[in-house]
Design a protein around this motif. Structure first.
Motif, PDB file in Angstrom:
ATOM      1  N   TYR A 139      -3.319  -9.143  -2.870  1.00 43.45           N
ATOM      2  CA  TYR A 139      -2.876  -9.951  -1.746  1.00 43.45           C
ATOM      3  C   TYR A 139      -4.144  -9.485  -0.712  1.00 43.45           C
ATOM      4  O   TYR A 139      -4.732 -10.553   0.269  1.00 43.45           O
ATOM      5  CB  TYR A 139      -2.292  -8.750  -1.037  1.00 43.45           C
ATOM      6  N   GLU A 140      -4.863  -8.338  -0.785  1.00 44.41           N
ATOM      7  CA  GLU A 140      -6.054  -8.614   0.209  1.00 44.41           C
ATOM      8  C   GLU A 140      -7.569  -9.509  -0.558  1.00 44.41           C
ATOM      9  O   GLU A 140      -7.781  -9.528   1.097  1.00 44.41           O
ATOM     10  CB  GLU A 140      -6.942  -7.221  -0.297  1.00 44.41           C
ATOM     11  N   GLN A 141      -7.473  -9.734  -1.655  1.00 43.80           N
ATOM     12  CA  GLN A 141      -8.444 -11.497  -2.310  1.00 43.80           C
ATOM     13  C   GLN A 141      -8.149 -12.472  -1.235  1.00 43.80           C
ATOM     14  O   GLN A 141      -9.020 -13.075  -0.459  1.00 43.80           O
ATOM     15  CB  GLN A 141      -8.980 -11.364  -3.601  1.00 43.80           C
ATOM     16  N   ASP A 142      -6.575 -12.696  -1.475  1.00 42.17           N
ATOM     17  CA  ASP A 142      -5.846 -13.422  -0.782  1.00 42.17           C
ATOM     18  C   ASP A 142      -6.522 -13.971   0.982  1.00 42.17           C
ATOM     19  O   ASP A 142      -6.070 -14.994   1.323  1.00 42.17           O
ATOM     20  CB  ASP A 142      -4.614 -13.597  -0.974  1.00 42.17           C
ATOM     21  N   GLN A 143      -6.137 -12.759   1.857  1.00 49.17           N
ATOM     22  CA  GLN A 143      -5.820 -12.730   2.773  1.00 49.17           C
ATOM     23  C   GLN A 143      -7.386 -13.049   3.566  1.00 49.17           C
ATOM     24  O   GLN A 143      -8.299 -12.856   3.366  1.00 49.17           O
ATOM     25  CB  GLN A 143      -5.602 -10.870   3.632  1.00 49.17           C
TER      26      GLN A 143
ATOM     27  N   GLN B 179       0.627  -1.062  -0.085  1.00 53.11           N
ATOM     28  CA  GLN B 179       0.287   0.414  -0.297  1.00 53.11           C
ATOM     29  C   GLN B 179       0.792   1.060   0.196  1.00 53.11           C
ATOM     30  O   GLN B 179       0.505   2.194  -0.487  1.00 53.11           O
ATOM     31  CB  GLN B 179      -0.915   0.356   1.094  1.00 53.11           C
ATOM     32  N   ARG B 180       1.668   1.121   0.130  1.00 53.94           N
ATOM     33  CA  ARG B 180       3.333   2.383   1.146  1.00 53.94           C
ATOM     34  C   ARG B 180       3.705   2.508  -0.305  1.00 53.94           C
ATOM     35  O   ARG B 180       3.569   3.397  -0.762  1.00 53.94           O
ATOM     36  CB  ARG B 180       4.046   2.796   2.310  1.00 53.94           C
TER      37      ARG B 180
ATOM     38  N   LYS C 100      -0.644  -1.914  -7.486  1.00 49.78           N
ATOM     39  CA  LYS C 100      -1.967  -1.655  -7.211  1.00 49.78           C
ATOM     40  C   LYS C 100      -3.028  -3.732  -7.347  1.00 49.78           C
ATOM     41  O   LYS C 100      -3.580  -3.720  -6.506  1.00 49.78           O
ATOM     42  CB  LYS C 100      -2.663  -0.895  -8.391  1.00 49.78           C
ATOM     43  N   GLU C 101      -2.309  -3.889  -8.306  1.00 53.91           N
ATOM     44  CA  GLU C 101      -2.060  -4.952  -8.793  1.00 53.91           C
ATOM     45  C   GLU C 101      -2.252  -6.934  -7.354  1.00 53.91           C
ATOM     46  O   GLU C 101      -2.660  -7.263  -7.659  1.00 53.91           O
ATOM     47  CB  GLU C 101      -1.810  -5.771  -9.918  1.00 53.91           C
TER      48      GLU C 101
END
Length: 67
Positions: free
Chosen positions: A63-67, A13-14, A57-58
């Motif tokens: 990563y967000e979806q896999d968490q 994100q950063r 961003k991808e």
């Protein structure tokens, strides 16, 4: 892992946010500089940073979806 260390999500994100800021800066420079050659270099840098921002961003979204 201690709380003061950044995790993968935070790093992605950063990095994405920092890269987007560079895109905006380079675009601004390319529009304000009168020297056309230098302006073209900044435009190219903005495009390159834009591609990096898109990749970050991808990765962040995946990563967000896999968490």
């Amino acid at each position: 892992m201690s709380d003061d260390k950044m995790n993968t999500r935070d790093c992605l994100q950063r990095a994405w946010m920092n890269t987007m800021e560079q895109v905006r800066d380079f675009e601004m420079y390319s529009k304000r500089i009168e020297d056309e050659k230098v302006a073209d270099v900044f435009k190219k840098f903005a495009e390159e940073q834009g591609m990096q921002a898109s990749s970050l961003k991808e990765m962040y979204n995946k990563y967000e979806q896999d968490q």
